[in-house]
Design a protein around this motif. Structure first.
Motif, PDB file in Angstrom:
ATOM      1  N   UNK A 168       0.862  -1.187   0.000  1.00 48.38           N
ATOM      2  CA  UNK A 168       0.000   0.000   0.000  1.00 48.38           C
ATOM      3  C   UNK A 168       0.892   1.229   0.000  1.00 48.38           C
ATOM      4  N   UNK A 169       0.786   2.047  -1.039  1.00 51.76           N
ATOM      5  CA  UNK A 169       1.619   3.234  -1.195  1.00 51.76           C
ATOM      6  C   UNK A 169       0.748   4.476  -1.281  1.00 51.76           C
ATOM      7  N   UNK A 170       1.260   5.591  -0.778  1.00 54.11           N
ATOM      8  CA  UNK A 170       0.565   6.877  -0.845  1.00 54.11           C
ATOM      9  C   UNK A 170       1.442   7.868  -1.608  1.00 54.11           C
ATOM     10  N   UNK A 171       0.803   8.634  -2.493  1.00 54.22           N
ATOM     11  CA  UNK A 171       1.505   9.670  -3.247  1.00 54.22           C
ATOM     12  C   UNK A 171       0.813  10.999  -2.982  1.00 54.22           C
ATOM     13  N   UNK A 172       1.573  11.949  -2.444  1.00 54.31           N
ATOM     14  CA  UNK A 172       1.059  13.293  -2.197  1.00 54.31           C
ATOM     15  C   UNK A 172       1.479  14.186  -3.358  1.00 54.31           C
ATOM     16  N   UNK A 173       0.511  14.709  -4.086  1.00 52.69           N
ATOM     17  CA  UNK A 173       0.779  15.585  -5.224  1.00 52.69           C
ATOM     18  C   UNK A 173       0.570  17.025  -4.762  1.00 52.69           C
ATOM     19  N   UNK A 174       1.596  17.855  -4.946  1.00 51.03           N
ATOM     20  CA  UNK A 174       1.512  19.251  -4.533  1.00 51.03           C
ATOM     21  C   UNK A 174       1.473  20.157  -5.758  1.00 51.03           C
ATOM     22  N   UNK A 175       1.025  21.372  -5.549  1.00 47.46           N
ATOM     23  CA  UNK A 175       0.941  22.331  -6.649  1.00 47.46           C
ATOM     24  C   UNK A 175       2.318  22.735  -7.160  1.00 47.46           C
ATOM     25  N   UNK A 176       3.342  22.533  -6.363  1.00 45.82           N
ATOM     26  CA  UNK A 176       4.691  22.908  -6.794  1.00 45.82           C
ATOM     27  C   UNK A 176       5.350  21.825  -7.656  1.00 45.82           C
ATOM     28  N   UNK A 177       4.721  20.672  -7.775  1.00 46.66           N
ATOM     29  CA  UNK A 177       5.290  19.583  -8.563  1.00 46.66           C
ATOM     30  C   UNK A 177       4.972  19.772 -10.043  1.00 46.66           C
ATOM     31  N   UNK A 178       5.974  19.562 -10.887  1.00 48.02           N
ATOM     32  CA  UNK A 178       5.748  19.563 -12.319  1.00 48.02           C
ATOM     33  C   UNK A 178       5.238  18.207 -12.773  1.00 48.02           C
ATOM     34  N   UNK A 179       4.828  18.125 -14.027  1.00 43.61           N
ATOM     35  CA  UNK A 179       4.300  16.862 -14.556  1.00 43.61           C
ATOM     36  C   UNK A 179       5.323  15.735 -14.443  1.00 43.61           C
ATOM     37  N   UNK A 180       6.569  16.035 -14.696  1.00 45.82           N
ATOM     38  CA  UNK A 180       7.617  15.020 -14.601  1.00 45.82           C
ATOM     39  C   UNK A 180       7.784  14.490 -13.195  1.00 45.82           C
ATOM     40  N   UNK A 181       7.708  15.380 -12.222  1.00 46.74           N
ATOM     41  CA  UNK A 181       7.830  14.965 -10.823  1.00 46.74           C
ATOM     42  C   UNK A 181       6.651  14.094 -10.402  1.00 46.74           C
ATOM     43  N   UNK A 182       5.454  14.463 -10.836  1.00 44.61           N
ATOM     44  CA  UNK A 182       4.271  13.659 -10.520  1.00 44.61           C
ATOM     45  C   UNK A 182       4.407  12.282 -11.149  1.00 44.61           C
ATOM     46  N   UNK A 183       4.810  12.258 -12.415  1.00 46.78           N
ATOM     47  CA  UNK A 183       4.995  10.986 -13.119  1.00 46.78           C
ATOM     48  C   UNK A 183       6.003  10.100 -12.386  1.00 46.78           C
ATOM     49  N   UNK A 184       7.148  10.679 -12.020  1.00 42.98           N
ATOM     50  CA  UNK A 184       8.190   9.913 -11.320  1.00 42.98           C
ATOM     51  C   UNK A 184       7.681   9.370  -9.988  1.00 42.98           C
ATOM     52  N   UNK A 185       6.921  10.190  -9.251  1.00 41.23           N
ATOM     53  CA  UNK A 185       6.370   9.745  -7.967  1.00 41.23           C
ATOM     54  C   UNK A 185       5.389   8.598  -8.161  1.00 41.23           C
ATOM     55  N   UNK A 186       4.555   8.701  -9.194  1.00 41.36           N
ATOM     56  CA  UNK A 186       3.581   7.644  -9.468  1.00 41.36           C
ATOM     57  C   UNK A 186       4.275   6.351  -9.900  1.00 41.36           C
ATOM     58  N   UNK A 187       5.248   6.461 -10.783  1.00 45.89           N
ATOM     59  CA  UNK A 187       5.979   5.267 -11.240  1.00 45.89           C
ATOM     60  C   UNK A 187       6.671   4.592 -10.059  1.00 45.89           C
TER      61      UNK A 187
END
Length: 70
Positions: free
Chosen positions: A31-50
């Motif tokens: 079970x993993x949690x990913x916190x997406x913030x407004x300061x994250x770019x698309x690449x950072x979100x993608x990397x966190x999700x992967x």
């Protein structure tokens, strides 16, 4: 066992994961949690999700729950 990734804006995903741990008395496997913030770019979100999907994967698949804001 299937893995689960919870992704939300802000700390909601971590709160949901922590609630599951509290209710079950232990951390559910994969079970993993990913916190997406407004300061994250698309690449950072993608990397966190992967990274989260890779951590949750055990060969049985991963359920990704993305809870967006209205």
């Amino acid at each position: 066992m299937i893995g689960i990734v919870i992704a939300t804006h802000g700390a909601v995903s971590t709160a949901l994961r922590d609630t599951a741990v509290e209710l079950l008395g232990e951390s559910p496997p994969r079970l993993e949690a990913v916190e997406i913030t407004t300061s994250m770019g698309q690449g950072e979100v993608w990397d966190a999700m992967v990274s989260a999907v890779e951590a949750a994967e055990s060969g049985c698949g991963v359920l990704v729950l993305e809870i967006g804001r209205a």
